[in-house]
Design an enzyme around this catalytic site. Structure first.
Site, PDB file in Angstrom:
ATOM      1  N   ASP A   1       1.138  -1.097   0.071  1.00 57.38           N
ATOM      2  CA  ASP A   1       0.156   0.112  -0.402  1.00 57.38           C
ATOM      3  C   ASP A   1       0.498   1.113   0.078  1.00 57.38           C
ATOM      4  OD1 ASP A   1       0.416   1.495   2.764  1.00 57.38           O
ATOM      5  OD2 ASP A   1      -0.273  -0.942   2.862  1.00 57.38           O
TER       6      ASP A   1
ATOM      7  N   GLU B   1      22.971 -22.112 -18.144  1.00 59.74           N
ATOM      8  CA  GLU B   1      22.068 -21.372 -16.998  1.00 59.74           C
ATOM      9  C   GLU B   1      22.508 -19.945 -16.502  1.00 59.74           C
ATOM     10  OE1 GLU B   1      18.463 -23.874 -15.748  1.00 59.74           O
ATOM     11  OE2 GLU B   1      20.233 -24.304 -14.174  1.00 59.74           O
TER      12      GLU B   1
END
Ligand code: GLA
Length: 744
Positions: free
Chosen positions: A549, A629
């Site tokens: 928020d 990777e």
């Protein structure tokens, strides 16, 4: 000056670049809402108030008296009887005095009476932005902001309410807050003290809200308004995973690029209510503020209560512009950290890699590999303190578990720094486990009446942050850890909802204050940390996005968006989040496959593309990755660093809507000068013999020529925006594309 007062008409006008907000002092001193919408200049909009004598819609006493005079003079009283709080649009609605719709303010006076009516007393207009003591709020200087303060008063009780309005013209932002003062000689109880009321003269609006759950936050929900009250809110003590304190009201036809939209964002991290009521004559009222359930605030004479800030924005041109208003305004005028403007490090966090099972050697091994790939910071997550080997133990004991660190924490930090990496740490200050030294010493420091066992969640209880001694302990204990080495990042977690909200320090008649006092205590504690450690980068977290928020953003520039790190779910979560919050506030990491939350397998490239729509980092055991990777990670990190400015400070465009397009998801970032853009696409559903996958770019300059990497294309912005792009054919699940678009 963006605020004007018309002395004759008694009208206040607030202007931003694309919007106008107007209120006026009506007959008898009531403050009426006149208009909020697309820009209108030099007008008095009070003609919009429809006057009609409606049954069961009562009138103020003065109107009744006036009617009597009119009656004696032989005049038809209709015009007077139309003046009703039940139907007139209000700036701040009160309970008990003839307005039967959603109220902002409900007061119980010492004699038990519950009527409040507010009339205009005075106002003040000044340059700069008001501040709210003890509460987060937007900020800025006199060149950017203007403030209007309107003081209203109940003529009978003396109760005063100051309505605060801040105008940030450049970003179409209007903020609101309210301060209630008891000017009587006896205590009063505020049973409802919301922050704002926003009226709309008709019903033709859609309500957009963001619902969810742990691991699936901020899912967009849109529906037309119906008669009666409809609301979202939280009584969990936090803003919650379940409903976000950001909502939108928009025209039914509004989409990303078209239509009027109102945003309402609550700068608060506790219980909230966003309630919309469609009334008997098809008018819409929206109120927003602290949830009244469980709330009651006692005001002794001359005491005041401040209702937190709501940030409004209006876009006449669709949802993209509305979101961009919030993105720009929150980046520049809400987040109060130097990290809002400075480049933040690419981090690797050990949570999904190790959970509680780690020691300094394991962390160092991760750091070494990470450093080689360009990652800049190691974050040590939960499990480094007390006897925390399990989630039922140790919370509250903010001292190092020596068993996990052969030479202590400082030595580990130094070793990580020697590698050329920064070091960050996880804490969960607001909580305690029963199995902890803190709980054994201070069992009474938890929220909850001692004669109840109380609710446990993740095996933990909540500390009463409204108490100074609790906050002092946390500040000192965690501060000592932060002082013990070069810690440059803190992840501040909070892993349960509040229950049994009762504080040992409050008298019985003040227990309704405990929930809000908890939040005020939290804000005070975070402010202290922020002041003492201005260089630390703080990331807020609450089981992922349970406290995502604007209140938390004021203190902490980034928030872990969700514990769900699955790239495909994250597309939806980040899509919803992007409506009200800037991209550089969104904590996002690449994690392992099969994903730990969903079991889904996605390519590393797609995981990288999705995490780049955020702060970007990794959350996996890099030592277990293959060379191929690792090479991919190295390239991703290098790419992200190259893209940094455009992603973090550029304009964000949602190019697809997950409800409409099940085949691909696309989003983009465009630099302010429109010379550079990045477009990301993930194929959501691989199909045999598939139709061409097309989508349109946004935010480019129509007559400029752009080159598009990977497509061997040089065309105008108009072509890319109106004709679109066609994806090259590629087979496989969740294939992703990143297009670098450069003006030639
Ligand atoms: C919460 C956070 C996670 C992790 C764990 C540790 O769930 O959201 O990222 O830090 O706590 O316990």
């Amino acid at each position: 000056m963006a605020i004007y007062y018309d002395e004759d008409a008694k009208v206040f006008t607030l202007q931003t670049r694309h919007s106008t907000y107007q209120s006026g002092i009506g007959k008898y001193g009531y403050l009426l809402h006149l208009y909020y919408g697309a820009k209108v200049e030099g007008e008095d909009m009070s003609y919009l108030i429809y006057k009609d004598d409606r049954g069961f819609s009562g009138n103020p006493y003065e109107a009744y008296m006036e009617e009597e005079q009119a009656f004696l003079a032989g005049v038809k009283p209709d015009a007077i009887r139309s003046y009703s709080m039940d139907t007139y649009p209000q700036e701040y609605s009160t309970f008990g005095s003839g307005d039967f719709r959603s109220s902002c303010l409900a007061v119980r006076f010492a004699d038990g009476s519950q009527t409040t009516e507010l009339r205009y007393r005075s106002h003040r207009i000044y340059r700069g932005k008001y501040a709210l003591p003890g509460l987060p709020a937007m900020w800025g200087d006199e060149t950017e902001w203007d403030t209007l303060e309107i003081t209203l008063q109940d003529p009978y009780s003396g109760l005063e309410t100051v309505l605060l309005y801040g105008v940030l013209e450049a970003y179409d932002i209007i903020t609101r807050a309210a301060c209630i003062v008891n000017r009587s000689t006896e205590p009063v109880d505020l049973e409802r003290a919301l922050s704002m009321c926003l009226e709309h003269p008709d019903a033709n609006l859609d309500f957009i809200s963001f619902y969810g759950r742990h691991n699936m936050e901020r899912q967009l929900h849109r529906c037309p308004l119906r008669h009666g009250k409809q609301s979202v809110g939280s009584v969990r003590g936090t803003s919650s995973h379940h409903y976000n304190p950001f909502i939108i009201l928009c025209e039914p036809g509004a989409n990303e690029d078209y239509g009027g939209c109102y945003g309402m964002s609550f700068v608060y991290s506790g219980n909230f209510l966003a309630e919309i009521e469609l009334d008997q004559i098809n008018q819409t009222r929206c109120v927003m503020g602290i949830h009244p359930e469980g709330f009651c605030w006692r005001l002794d004479p001359e005491e005041s209560f401040t209702a937190p800030e709501v940030v409004l924005s209006y876009s006449p041109a669709g949802l993209t512009a509305l979101s961009q208003n919030y993105h720009q305004a929150y980046r520049s005028h809400l987040i109060a950290s130097r990290w809002s403007r400075e480049r933040r490090p690419v981090l690797i966090n050990n949570w999904e890699a190790t959970k509680f099972d780690f020691n300094d050697q394991k962390l160092l091994a991760i750091a070494r590999e990470a450093k080689d790939l360009g990652i800049e910071m190691l974050v040590m997550d939960d499990g480094w303190f007390g006897n925390r080997d399990y989630d039922r133990r140790g919370l509250g004991d903010w001292f190092v578990n020596e068993k996990k660190f052969s030479n202590g924490l400082t030595a580990l930090i130094d070793s990580v720094n020697e590698l050329g990496m920064k070091f960050g740490i996880w804490v969960e200050p607001e909580m305690v486990n029963e199995d902890s030294e803190l709980f054994r010493k201070h069992p009474d420091w938890c929220l909850g009446a001692p004669w109840r066992k109380g609710v446990y969640s993740r095996g933990q209880r909540v500390l009463d942050l409204s108490r100074t001694e609790v906050r002092d302990y946390l500040f000192d204990a965690i501060g000592a850890v932060l002082d013990s080495g070069n810690i440059e990042y803190v992840k501040w977690d909070m892993n349960r909802s509040l229950t049994d909200v009762w504080s040992a320090k409050l008298t019985p008649e003040r227990q309704g204050e405990a929930g809000h006092r908890y939040v005020l205590g939290l804000y005070e504690l975070m402010e202290r940390f922020k002041q003492k450690y201005p260089d630390i980068l703080f990331e807020s977290c609450s089981g992922g996005g349970g406290r995502f928020d604007a209140g938390m953003l004021y203190y902490m520039p980034q928030i872990w968006c969700s514990d769900n790190t699955d790239a495909i779910d994250r597309i939806r979560i980040q899509y919803g989040t992007s409506f009200g919050y800037p991209i550089n506030a969104v904590g996002a990491h690449v994690s392992v496959v099969p994903n730990q939350q969903t079991g889904r397998v996605t390519p590393l490239a797609a995981r990288g593309a999705v995490a780049m729509a955020g702060t970007f980092g990794y959350e996996l055991d890099i030592t277990q990755m293959t060379d191929a990777e690792k090479q991919c990670v190295k390239e991703q990190v290098a790419d992200f660093k190259r893209y940094y400015e455009v992603i973090q400070y550029g304009r964000y465009y949602r190019l697809t809507d997950p409800e409409e397009r099940k085949d691909i998801a696309a989003w983009s970032f465009v630099s302010e000068d429109q010379a550079r853009a990045l477009i990301f696409v993930v194929v959501l559903h691989a199909q045999a013999n598939a139709p061409a996958l097309r989508f349109k770019a946004k935010g480019l300059q129509p007559d400029r020529i752009y080159s598009v990497s990977g497509l061997n294309l040089q065309v105008s912005g108009a072509a890319l925006m109106h004709g679109g792009l066609v994806l090259p054919k590629k087979k496989g699940d969740y294939i992703s594309f990143t297009f670098e678009v450069e003006a030639t």
